[in-house]
Design a protein around this motif. Structure first.
Motif, PDB file in Angstrom:
ATOM      1  N   GLU A 242       0.814  -1.218   0.000  1.00 48.01           N
ATOM      2  CA  GLU A 242       0.000   0.000   0.000  1.00 48.01           C
ATOM      3  C   GLU A 242       0.842   1.259   0.000  1.00 48.01           C
ATOM      4  N   PRO A 243       1.881   1.373   0.809  1.00 50.72           N
ATOM      5  CA  PRO A 243       2.707   2.585   0.715  1.00 50.72           C
ATOM      6  C   PRO A 243       3.355   2.734  -0.654  1.00 50.72           C
ATOM      7  N   MET A 244       3.735   1.601  -1.247  1.00 48.40           N
ATOM      8  CA  MET A 244       4.353   1.678  -2.575  1.00 48.40           C
ATOM      9  C   MET A 244       3.365   2.221  -3.589  1.00 48.40           C
ATOM     10  N   GLU A 245       2.128   1.773  -3.510  1.00 47.38           N
ATOM     11  CA  GLU A 245       1.112   2.284  -4.439  1.00 47.38           C
ATOM     12  C   GLU A 245       0.885   3.772  -4.198  1.00 47.38           C
ATOM     13  N   ARG A 249       1.193   6.821  -6.869  1.00 48.50           N
ATOM     14  CA  ARG A 249       0.156   7.814  -7.174  1.00 48.50           C
ATOM     15  C   ARG A 249       0.686   9.221  -6.989  1.00 48.50           C
ATOM     16  N   VAL A 250       1.495   9.410  -5.972  1.00 48.65           N
ATOM     17  CA  VAL A 250       2.046  10.752  -5.762  1.00 48.65           C
ATOM     18  C   VAL A 250       2.969  11.117  -6.907  1.00 48.65           C
ATOM     19  N   THR A 251       3.677  10.113  -7.446  1.00 50.78           N
ATOM     20  CA  THR A 251       4.502  10.384  -8.635  1.00 50.78           C
ATOM     21  C   THR A 251       3.634  10.888  -9.779  1.00 50.78           C
ATOM     22  N   GLN A 392       8.539  12.819   5.463  1.00 49.92           N
ATOM     23  CA  GLN A 392       9.155  11.625   4.896  1.00 49.92           C
ATOM     24  C   GLN A 392       8.137  10.564   4.529  1.00 49.92           C
ATOM     25  N   VAL A 393       7.073  10.495   5.280  1.00 47.34           N
ATOM     26  CA  VAL A 393       6.073   9.460   4.995  1.00 47.34           C
ATOM     27  C   VAL A 393       5.237   9.903   3.805  1.00 47.34           C
ATOM     28  N   VAL A 394       5.082   8.975   2.882  1.00 48.72           N
ATOM     29  CA  VAL A 394       4.255   9.296   1.718  1.00 48.72           C
ATOM     30  C   VAL A 394       2.799   9.402   2.179  1.00 48.72           C
TER      31      VAL A 394
END
Lengths: 514, 435
Positions: A242-245, A249-251, A392-394
């Motif tokens: 989930e953090p990777m996704e 999305r933020v990218t 730092q946390v997405v």
């Protein structure tokens, strides 16, 4: 035709009674047998034919008797005039005697002294007409198809004339990565997006670099696509995905910000199913909107049996929907979130946010792309991009873009309509699948199916293969498993049977094809 | 000596023809004009201009083109009749009342009868209603004769022309034949005294006794506010193919079928009651007007008379009227090209109605919808109060203006008389009094 039998019989009787005084006044002592016979025959004929025949019969009888037909018929019609004129209920007592099917209206009645000019001939005349019914009054399917095509064209023109100016471009952001279910999910999503009746931009962010398979699928769609990538590959552990996704999305959002793309941003994960109404509904968003998402294949980690069946402590059925919760006056008062945590959460004080943003899926939010732009005019409650992405946390959901959750706009009839669904089904991380789902080279073992349409072909019962109820599989490409054998359908059946238990996805090992 | 400057467009220089500045401008202007002609017109048109056989006359202004004198009749012919029953103001025959009100305050009205081109007699012949609200025509001929007798006695203008420059509004089922039953109406024919007058009526059928040459056919009265209050968004998609609500069999008056509507409505029902494309029934839904705005085709079949308010409703709500009535003459037929706007189906072709309607190409359908969307078209079908430019009142006046100037047969020699005052059925010749 309608049941005219008894009525015509009745009319026969009434006619008899009404005209009998005239008959008597004519001088005859009683109706002759011949006249009675003809009248009875006429009644029978009208019973068979189904319409009133008595008037015509009267004319025939009059002529038969060589009585002055004119005076009688005139007397009858004048009788009827007297009956009809002061009529309150406005009945139309029809006088078919004068104008039958053969008589044209140009033949003026005998007593007319009107000075109208003679009319030209016309094929339209007054009188009884046949009700034309074609022998096969059923709809022709080709014509029905043509009619539907016409309706489609008319509606397209209506949309162009009356709605066209309002359709904002939809920017769809999809994070994806190479896995068994990717191709199926992306194909479905691609077809949904191709059906959207308006301009659309599709931004696909892939983990582990741009892959040719995904690129080929995107090229086939014919949509305007941007294929971005993130260098890290997707981690295998579920909790890290989930953090990777979110990072992906933020990218994509950064891409939108840099390119200054204009439109409405929808987060369409590849594992989601969308209704086309969603794309109509998101046109109404001003800055940040929320829609209701149905969560299917709910994964609960606790062992409590009541929760496993999706029931709360009181035994009421819980609805697996995540989305805005509204009061009667359609104001946002809280959120519905996944039942594994709490059923629903209200905020008492508008400044305090009770719900942690980690619990909400991205797919339930819709943004106006200007919310990301540097120099667009934004209201005060929109936070800055740098603020939002600085720590730092997405960010795990776009809720952080508004300073106060009360400014989130609920869409879809204030969250009452569920417009998209998240299908929580994935294969195991090590499951294999053929590249681009093309089976090449052919499978190693070919096993004939148990039931074949050719009865004379011999078949052996293979010892290793578990014959499932899959009649629709072709005999050449039968899946062979070692050990526990389960076909795709079998797995789905077992899933349904064991609702609520930890739905571990089955192993789909197909023989190597890469 | 007169010197004229001729602007040279081109001159020879070094053996070549070169354009001067003026010449260059001329060429550019020419090219621009050619380009503008050749460029396709913007297809984002919502509506198109309507022009019928008389030309583009829907938006003509009658003021200044004719003068109308309104006779002052005693109130027993108009006001008292209306006071007896105010339902006359809302039923579909209310045209005669609203025409009178319109003419009283119109700019075409003149108070000097000597300069008038047309004369109007305000007599409400269609206002004798049954308890159900249907008009009884039995006293109408007597009422009309009495009115004409009055105007011929009080003013000399009737005898001057014997009615050739007078017009009357007769909106009943069969016009001036004054009967609701077609056979009786044909038997009676047009009232003899109205032989030379111009009739403004709703009934129109070619080769029929009750339609006189030179009559002006008008739409029936439909209350404009009621229809406008049911308008929905034009972006609501039209999803009904064919729509109709009304009777198919008139069980009370024609139980066996075959007389009512010449069997056409019964034929529509029997052939298409199971067809999913046809939304037809006898119900009276509350959403009747809204449903018409969601339909592409609306059936307008004949009933006891060929005309019906469905035509007006179809035009107002943008639903293409499918007219099933042989030989019908539609309102303002010289100003509105009905063949381009509606679909005409012969009564004998009703069993093939689905084939006919599905064989119409989408371009034709869209063109018809564009014509129907024209505001001039919708306005021409309505009788709004107060009157607005381009509405049906103005179309009637335009029609009267197009009949001017009167030809030489209009004016009779003094003493010469054409009409026979004692012709007609004996019931008509009785004197009339308001009961």
């Amino acid at each position: 035709m309608k049941a005219t039998g008894p009525r015509s019989l009745q009319r026969c009787n009434t006619r008899r009674t009404s005209t009998s005084p005239e008959r008597y006044s004519e001088g005859s002592i009683r109706p002759s047998a011949l006249r009675l016979c003809v009248h009875a025959v006429a009644c029978l004929v009208s019973l068979i034919l189904g319409f009133r025949f008595s008037r015509e019969a009267l004319l025939v009888v009059v002529a038969f008797r060589h009585s002055p037909g004119d005076s009688i018929s005139q007397k009858l019609s004048s009788n009827l005039d007297r009956i009809s004129e002061p009529e309150i209920g406005l009945k139309f007592p029809y006088v078919p005697g004068k104008a039958t099917d053969d008589a044209a209206p140009e033949k003026l009645p005998l007593d007319s002294k009107l000075t109208v000019p003679p009319v030209k001939s016309s094929r339209v005349h007054v009188g009884r007409h046949e009700i034309l019914i074609r022998p096969w009054p059923r709809p022709n399917p080709l014509e029905v198809a043509v009619a539907h095509a016409l309706l489609q064209r008319v509606q397209q023109e209506q949309r162009r004339l009356y709605v066209a100016g309002e359709w904002r471009r939809v920017i769809v952001i999809t994070p994806t990565f190479s896995r068994t279910f990717q191709w199926a999910h992306l194909t479905g999503l691609m077809h949904t997006l191709m059906s959207v009746p308006g301009p659309l931009t599709w931004i696909v962010v892939e983990a582990g670099g741009v892959s040719n398979e995904t690129a080929s699928l995107l090229a086939r769609s014919g949509l305007e696509c941007f294929h971005l990538s993130v260098d890290q590959s997707m981690p295998a552990a579920w909790s890290q995905r989930e953090p990777m996704e979110s990072l992906m999305r933020v990218t994509a959002l950064r891409f939108v910000r840099e390119r200054k793309l204009d439109g409405v941003i929808v987060f369409a994960d590849d594992s989601n199913t969308h209704s086309l109404r969603l794309f109509d509904e998101v046109q109404n968003v001003k800055w940040l909107g929320a829609v209701s998402v149905g969560i299917l294949g709910n994964y609960v980690s606790t062992q409590d049996t009541q929760e496993l069946q999706g029931l709360s402590e009181e035994g009421r059925q819980l609805v697996s929907v995540q989305g805005p919760a509204c009061n009667e006056s359609c104001h946002l008062i809280g959120w519905h979130i996944l039942p594994r945590l709490e059923q629903s959460v209200k905020f008492d004080d508008v400044s305090k946010t009770v719900v942690s943003t980690k619990d909400l899926v991205w797919a339930g939010f819709v943004l106006n792309s200007r919310i990301l732009w540097e120099d667009a005019e934004k209201p005060d409650y929109i936070s800055d991009w740098d603020e939002w992405t600085s720590n730092q946390v997405v960010p795990s959901s776009p809720l952080g873009l508004v300073k106060n959750q009360v400014f989130v706009e609920p869409l879809g009839n204030c969250g009452r309509e569920v417009l998209l669904w998240w299908l929580r089904i994935e294969a195991r991380a090590d499951s294999k699948f053929p590249s681009r789902w093309v089976i090449d080279p052919p499978l190693e073992v070919v096993v004939p199916s148990k039931r074949t349409p050719w009865p004379e072909a011999r078949f052996e019962q293979p010892s290793l293969v578990h014959s499932a109820e899959s009649l629709n599989q072709s005999d050449k490409h039968r899946v062979k498993h070692s050990g526990r054998t389960r076909s795709k359908q079998g797995a789905r059946h077992s899933n349904k049977r064991r609702q609520g238990l930890p739905s571990k996805v089955e192993d789909f090992t197909i023989s190597q094809g890469q | 000596m007169i010197r004229m400057e001729i602007v040279e467009c081109w001159k020879r220089r070094r053996g070549m023809v070169v354009l001067t500045v003026a010449g260059r401008y001329a060429v550019i202007m020419l090219l621009l004009m050619v380009a503008l002609e050749v460029l396709p017109l913007a297809s984002a048109e919502e509506h198109e201009r309507i022009s019928g056989s008389a030309g583009d006359v829907l938006e003509d202004d009658p003021v200044g083109r004719l003068k109308v004198f309104v006779y002052e009749l005693p109130s027993k012919y108009n006001k008292n009749v209306l006071e007896k029953d105010s339902r006359c103001l809302t039923h579909m025959f209310a045209t005669e009342i609203f025409m009178h009100e319109f003419l009283l305050t119109s700019a075409v009205r003149t108070l000097n009868p000597d300069e008038a081109d047309w004369f109007y007699t305000p007599v409400y012949t269609t206002c004798d209603l049954t308890p159900n609200g249907l008009p009884l025509p039995f006293k109408s001929p007597q009422m009309m004769r009495s009115a004409i007798q009055y105007i011929s006695n009080q003013w000399p203008y009737w005898n001057r022309t014997e009615g050739a420059d007078h017009f009357f509004v007769v909106p009943h089922d069969f016009g001036a034949c004054f009967h609701y039953q077609e056979e009786k109406a044909i038997g009676r024919g047009i009232l003899p005294l109205l032989q030379r007058a111009t009739l403004v009526q709703t009934f129109g059928q070619s080769y029929h006794v009750c339609l006189k040459d030179g009559s002006i056919v008008v739409p029936p009265y439909c209350p404009p506010q009621k229809m406008q209050s049911h308008l929905i968004l034009p972006s609501t998609p039209r999803s009904i193919f064919v729509y109709f609500r009304g009777l198919f069999y008139d069980v009370g008056n024609d139980p066996e079928g075959g007389y009512y509507a010449r069997g056409a409505r019964a034929s529509v029902w029997e052939n298409f009651k199971n067809n999913p494309l046809f939304d037809i029934s006898t119900e009276h839904p509350v959403t009747y007007y809204e449903d018409m705005q969601r339909a592409v085709f609306c059936l307008c079949p004949l009933g006891w008379a060929p005309w019906s308010p469905r035509l007006v409703e179809g035009v107002i709500f943008g639903c293409i009227p499918v007219i099933i009535a042989d030989d019908i003459v539609l309102p303002f037929a010289d100003a509105i090209p009905w063949e381009e706007i509606g679909v005409f189906v012969a009564e004998k072709d009703v069993p093939n109605l689905d084939t006919i309607l599905t064989s119409i190409s989408p371009e034709v359908v869209l063109k018809k919808q564009r014509l129907l969307a024209t505001p001039a078209m919708k306005q021409a079908m309505l009788f709004p109060q107060p009157a607005q430019p381009g509405d049906a009142f103005h179309q009637i006046l335009n029609g009267l203006a197009r009949k001017l100037p009167h030809d030489k047969n209009t004016y009779l020699e003094p003493g010469h008389s054409v009409l026979n005052w004692s012709s007609g059925p004996p019931g008509d010749l009785k004197p009339w009094k308001l009961s």
